[in-house]
Design a protein around this motif. Structure first.
Motif, PDB file in Angstrom:
ATOM      1  N   TYR A  85       0.858  -1.183   0.000  1.00 58.26           N
ATOM      2  CA  TYR A  85       0.000   0.000   0.000  1.00 58.26           C
ATOM      3  C   TYR A  85       0.891   1.229   0.000  1.00 58.26           C
ATOM      4  CZ  TYR A  85      -4.073  -2.878   1.048  1.00 58.26           C
ATOM      5  OH  TYR A  85      -5.084  -3.807   0.979  1.00 58.26           O
ATOM      6  N   ARG A  86       0.527   2.233  -0.788  1.00 61.67           N
ATOM      7  CA  ARG A  86       1.301   3.470  -0.816  1.00 61.67           C
ATOM      8  C   ARG A  86       0.364   4.670  -0.772  1.00 61.67           C
ATOM      9  NH1 ARG A  86       4.614   0.735   0.827  1.00 61.67           N
ATOM     10  NH2 ARG A  86       6.496  -0.048  -0.183  1.00 61.67           N
ATOM     11  N   LEU A  87       0.782   5.668   0.011  1.00 61.35           N
ATOM     12  CA  LEU A  87       0.006   6.903   0.130  1.00 61.35           C
ATOM     13  C   LEU A  87       0.760   8.050  -0.531  1.00 61.35           C
ATOM     14  CD1 LEU A  87      -1.340   5.127   2.357  1.00 61.35           C
ATOM     15  CD2 LEU A  87      -1.500   7.190   3.730  1.00 61.35           C
ATOM     16  N   ASP A  88       0.098   8.704  -1.463  1.00 63.93           N
ATOM     17  CA  ASP A  88       0.678   9.904  -2.076  1.00 63.93           C
ATOM     18  C   ASP A  88      -0.066  11.092  -1.489  1.00 63.93           C
ATOM     19  OD1 ASP A  88       2.144  11.569  -3.673  1.00 63.93           O
ATOM     20  OD2 ASP A  88       1.042  11.144  -5.529  1.00 63.93           O
ATOM     21  N   PHE A  89       0.549  12.260  -1.526  1.00 62.15           N
ATOM     22  CA  PHE A  89      -0.211  13.436  -1.120  1.00 62.15           C
ATOM     23  C   PHE A  89      -0.363  14.378  -2.306  1.00 62.15           C
ATOM     24  CE2 PHE A  89      -1.144  17.582   0.621  1.00 62.15           C
ATOM     25  CZ  PHE A  89      -2.171  17.271   1.485  1.00 62.15           C
ATOM     26  N   GLN A  90      -1.609  14.600  -2.719  1.00 60.71           N
ATOM     27  CA  GLN A  90      -1.932  15.502  -3.831  1.00 60.71           C
ATOM     28  C   GLN A  90      -3.242  16.166  -3.457  1.00 60.71           C
ATOM     29  OE1 GLN A  90      -0.088  16.019  -6.533  1.00 60.71           O
ATOM     30  NE2 GLN A  90       1.245  14.233  -6.691  1.00 60.71           N
ATOM     31  N   ASP A  91      -3.198  17.446  -3.147  1.00 61.86           N
ATOM     32  CA  ASP A  91      -4.434  18.117  -2.729  1.00 61.86           C
ATOM     33  C   ASP A  91      -4.927  19.121  -3.769  1.00 61.86           C
ATOM     34  OD1 ASP A  91      -2.255  19.747  -2.308  1.00 61.86           O
ATOM     35  OD2 ASP A  91      -3.153  20.774  -0.606  1.00 61.86           O
ATOM     36  N   ALA A  92      -4.248  19.204  -4.913  1.00 63.47           N
ATOM     37  CA  ALA A  92      -4.657  20.208  -5.905  1.00 63.47           C
ATOM     38  C   ALA A  92      -4.782  19.578  -7.285  1.00 63.47           C
ATOM     39  CB  ALA A  92      -3.645  21.356  -5.921  1.00 63.47           C
ATOM     40  N   LEU A  93      -5.331  18.378  -7.336  1.00 67.21           N
ATOM     41  CA  LEU A  93      -5.419  17.690  -8.624  1.00 67.21           C
ATOM     42  C   LEU A  93      -6.530  18.256  -9.499  1.00 67.21           C
ATOM     43  CD1 LEU A  93      -4.890  13.998  -7.503  1.00 67.21           C
ATOM     44  CD2 LEU A  93      -3.375  15.320  -8.968  1.00 67.21           C
ATOM     45  N   LYS A  94      -7.656  18.554  -8.877  1.00 69.41           N
ATOM     46  CA  LYS A  94      -8.828  19.114  -9.566  1.00 69.41           C
ATOM     47  C   LYS A  94      -9.110  18.423 -10.894  1.00 69.41           C
ATOM     48  CE  LYS A  94      -8.220  23.533  -7.323  1.00 69.41           C
ATOM     49  NZ  LYS A  94      -6.869  24.028  -7.190  1.00 69.41           N
ATOM     50  N   GLN A  95      -8.986  19.160 -12.014  1.00 70.96           N
ATOM     51  CA  GLN A  95      -9.374  18.576 -13.309  1.00 70.96           C
ATOM     52  C   GLN A  95      -8.363  17.539 -13.794  1.00 70.96           C
ATOM     53  OE1 GLN A  95      -8.188  21.543 -12.854  1.00 70.96           O
ATOM     54  NE2 GLN A  95      -6.935  22.276 -14.545  1.00 70.96           N
ATOM     55  N   ASN A  96      -7.214  17.418 -13.101  1.00 68.51           N
ATOM     56  CA  ASN A  96      -6.206  16.439 -13.511  1.00 68.51           C
ATOM     57  C   ASN A  96      -6.382  15.085 -12.823  1.00 68.51           C
ATOM     58  OD1 ASN A  96      -4.845  18.230 -15.216  1.00 68.51           O
ATOM     59  ND2 ASN A  96      -3.715  19.083 -13.482  1.00 68.51           N
ATOM     60  N   LYS A  97      -7.423  14.965 -12.022  1.00 73.46           N
ATOM     61  CA  LYS A  97      -7.606  13.756 -11.215  1.00 73.46           C
ATOM     62  C   LYS A  97      -7.664  12.484 -12.073  1.00 73.46           C
ATOM     63  CE  LYS A  97      -8.720  11.827  -7.192  1.00 73.46           C
ATOM     64  NZ  LYS A  97      -9.529  12.073  -5.998  1.00 73.46           N
ATOM     65  N   ALA A  98      -8.439  12.529 -13.147  1.00 69.17           N
ATOM     66  CA  ALA A  98      -8.580  11.333 -13.990  1.00 69.17           C
ATOM     67  C   ALA A  98      -7.241  10.969 -14.629  1.00 69.17           C
ATOM     68  CB  ALA A  98      -9.630  11.578 -15.070  1.00 69.17           C
ATOM     69  N   GLU A  99      -6.512  11.983 -15.053  1.00 69.00           N
ATOM     70  CA  GLU A  99      -5.206  11.752 -15.678  1.00 69.00           C
ATOM     71  C   GLU A  99      -4.213  11.181 -14.652  1.00 69.00           C
ATOM     72  OE1 GLU A  99      -2.630  14.765 -15.621  1.00 69.00           O
ATOM     73  OE2 GLU A  99      -1.121  13.488 -16.570  1.00 69.00           O
ATOM     74  N   TYR A 100      -4.270  11.729 -13.436  1.00 69.17           N
ATOM     75  CA  TYR A 100      -3.400  11.254 -12.345  1.00 69.17           C
ATOM     76  C   TYR A 100      -3.664   9.772 -12.043  1.00 69.17           C
ATOM     77  CZ  TYR A 100      -1.968  10.834  -7.398  1.00 69.17           C
ATOM     78  OH  TYR A 100      -1.444  10.425  -6.201  1.00 69.17           O
ATOM     79  N   ARG A 101      -4.958   9.430 -11.957  1.00 68.15           N
ATOM     80  CA  ARG A 101      -5.303   8.034 -11.662  1.00 68.15           C
ATOM     81  C   ARG A 101      -4.880   7.110 -12.789  1.00 68.15           C
ATOM     82  NH1 ARG A 101     -11.293   7.761  -9.118  1.00 68.15           N
ATOM     83  NH2 ARG A 101     -10.938   5.586  -9.676  1.00 68.15           N
ATOM     84  N   ARG A 102      -5.005   7.594 -14.020  1.00 67.50           N
ATOM     85  CA  ARG A 102      -4.591   6.811 -15.181  1.00 67.50           C
ATOM     86  C   ARG A 102      -3.079   6.565 -15.149  1.00 67.50           C
ATOM     87  NH1 ARG A 102      -6.845   5.056 -20.121  1.00 67.50           N
ATOM     88  NH2 ARG A 102      -5.298   3.534 -20.743  1.00 67.50           N
ATOM     89  N   PHE A 103      -2.353   7.624 -14.782  1.00 71.80           N
ATOM     90  CA  PHE A 103      -0.893   7.572 -14.688  1.00 71.80           C
ATOM     91  C   PHE A 103      -0.463   6.432 -13.759  1.00 71.80           C
ATOM     92  CE2 PHE A 103       3.358   9.154 -13.972  1.00 71.80           C
ATOM     93  CZ  PHE A 103       3.622   9.993 -15.029  1.00 71.80           C
ATOM     94  N   PHE A 104      -1.135   6.348 -12.601  1.00 68.50           N
ATOM     95  CA  PHE A 104      -0.796   5.315 -11.621  1.00 68.50           C
ATOM     96  C   PHE A 104      -1.317   3.935 -12.043  1.00 68.50           C
ATOM     97  CE2 PHE A 104       1.156   7.051  -7.718  1.00 68.50           C
ATOM     98  CZ  PHE A 104       1.270   8.365  -8.113  1.00 68.50           C
ATOM     99  N   SER A 105      -2.502   3.883 -12.625  1.00 68.56           N
ATOM    100  CA  SER A 105      -3.048   2.564 -12.986  1.00 68.56           C
ATOM    101  C   SER A 105      -2.230   1.953 -14.122  1.00 68.56           C
ATOM    102  CB  SER A 105      -4.533   2.646 -13.330  1.00 68.56           C
ATOM    103  OG  SER A 105      -4.729   3.194 -14.597  1.00 68.56           O
TER     104      SER A 105
END
Lengths: 177, 109
Positions: free
Chosen positions: A54-74
């Motif tokens: 399990y890993r925890l990242d800290f990102q509190d300002a993703l806003k409209q980039n959230k889907a792209e961020y999740r895709r990046f990790f998946s």
């Protein structure tokens, strides 16, 4: 399929993200896999023992980039589990040849804790913007004002402890740069 | 046009940033393709975590050393900017000097 949901809670200080990761890994080895998380507890699905990281990242300002961020990790094999106040929860099955860290150099890991530090700074500013004017104007009876003042002071002290702990962690990472 | 002095403020790159820039100099790439390429061309010496690369991309984009050239299926593809190419050239010069000096002493180790 019927899922058995187990609720568990364990207290962690905000700077103990690495201990929280270890705890979640232990739970998965006991067959309890995190499904969702909120302030007070996690919901776990009961199943077979799994060797997850399990890993925890800290990102509190993703806003409209959230889907792209999740895709990046998946794309990199990380399953997204959810967010709690800016902390992003991921997990991955341990397999040979797979990277099991999300931060592989100290420089970018320091930036993760800097984002958290900046976030806590903003929390304090919001806190101060609310209490300081009230404490100056003192529109309430004396007793209530004292209560508010002590609430503000203890809140500030708590945030100061968080800041010290996080700065300590950044210092440790910097020495390995 | 930026002066070399201004460009030096981005240097030296960390090993991970350097590999990111080298890969993007060859061809525009999205995150996962870049991770795979880095572990391949670094002969396994460098592995990029998702959080690390995400942070490097954001930083380099903010510094205008790389730019997004296309987006498909929620994957952003990045390429070097002109400034990025200039900075990478300076970084490579630094590395060449280092390699030159290293080679002079390897037989003493």
């Amino acid at each position: 399929m019927n899922e058995t949901i187990v609720r568990k809670s364990k207290f962690f200080w905000p700077w103990q993200d690495h201990l929280q990761e270890k705890w979640l890994e232990q739970m998965s080895r006991q067959g309890l896999h995190l499904k969702s998380i909120n302030w007070s507890e996690g919901e776990f699905v009961q199943g077979q023992s799994q060797n997850y990281v399990y890993r925890l990242d800290f990102q509190d300002a993703l806003k409209q980039n959230k889907a792209e961020y999740r895709r990046f990790f998946s794309d990199a094999g990380w399953e997204y589990l959810g967010e709690l106040e800016g902390w992003q929860y991921f997990r991955k099955l341990v397999q040979a040849g797979q990277e099991t860290e999300i931060y592989t150099d100290p420089g970018t890991k320091i930036q993760k804790y800097r984002r958290f530090l900046a976030n806590q700074g903003m929390v304090w500013l919001g806190f101060a913007a609310f209490f300081v004017p009230l404490l100056i104007i003192m529109p309430f009876p004396e007793g209530l004002t004292w209560l508010m003042a002590s609430f503000f002071i203890f809140g500030s002290l708590y945030l100061a402890v968080i800041a010290v702990k996080v700065i300590e962690r950044i210092g440790q990472l910097r020495s390995s740069l | 046009m930026a002066q070399p002095d201004d460009l030096n403020k981005y240097l030296p790159f960390s090993e991970t940033t350097c590999y990111t820039m080298i890969c993007l100099a060859e061809e525009p790439l999205h995150g996962y393709a870049l991770m795979q390429k880095v572990s391949e061309i670094s002969q396994g010496t460098v592995s990029l975590g998702a959080g690390t690369l995400y942070t490097i991309f954001s930083t380099l984009e903010k510094e205008a050393l790389i730019e997004m050239v296309s987006e498909a299926d929620r994957r952003k593809t990045y390429a070097l900017t002109l400034k990025g190419k200039q900075v990478l050239r300076l970084q490579i010069q630094r590395l060449e000097i280092m390699v030159f000096n290293s080679q002079k002493i390897t037989d003493r180790l």
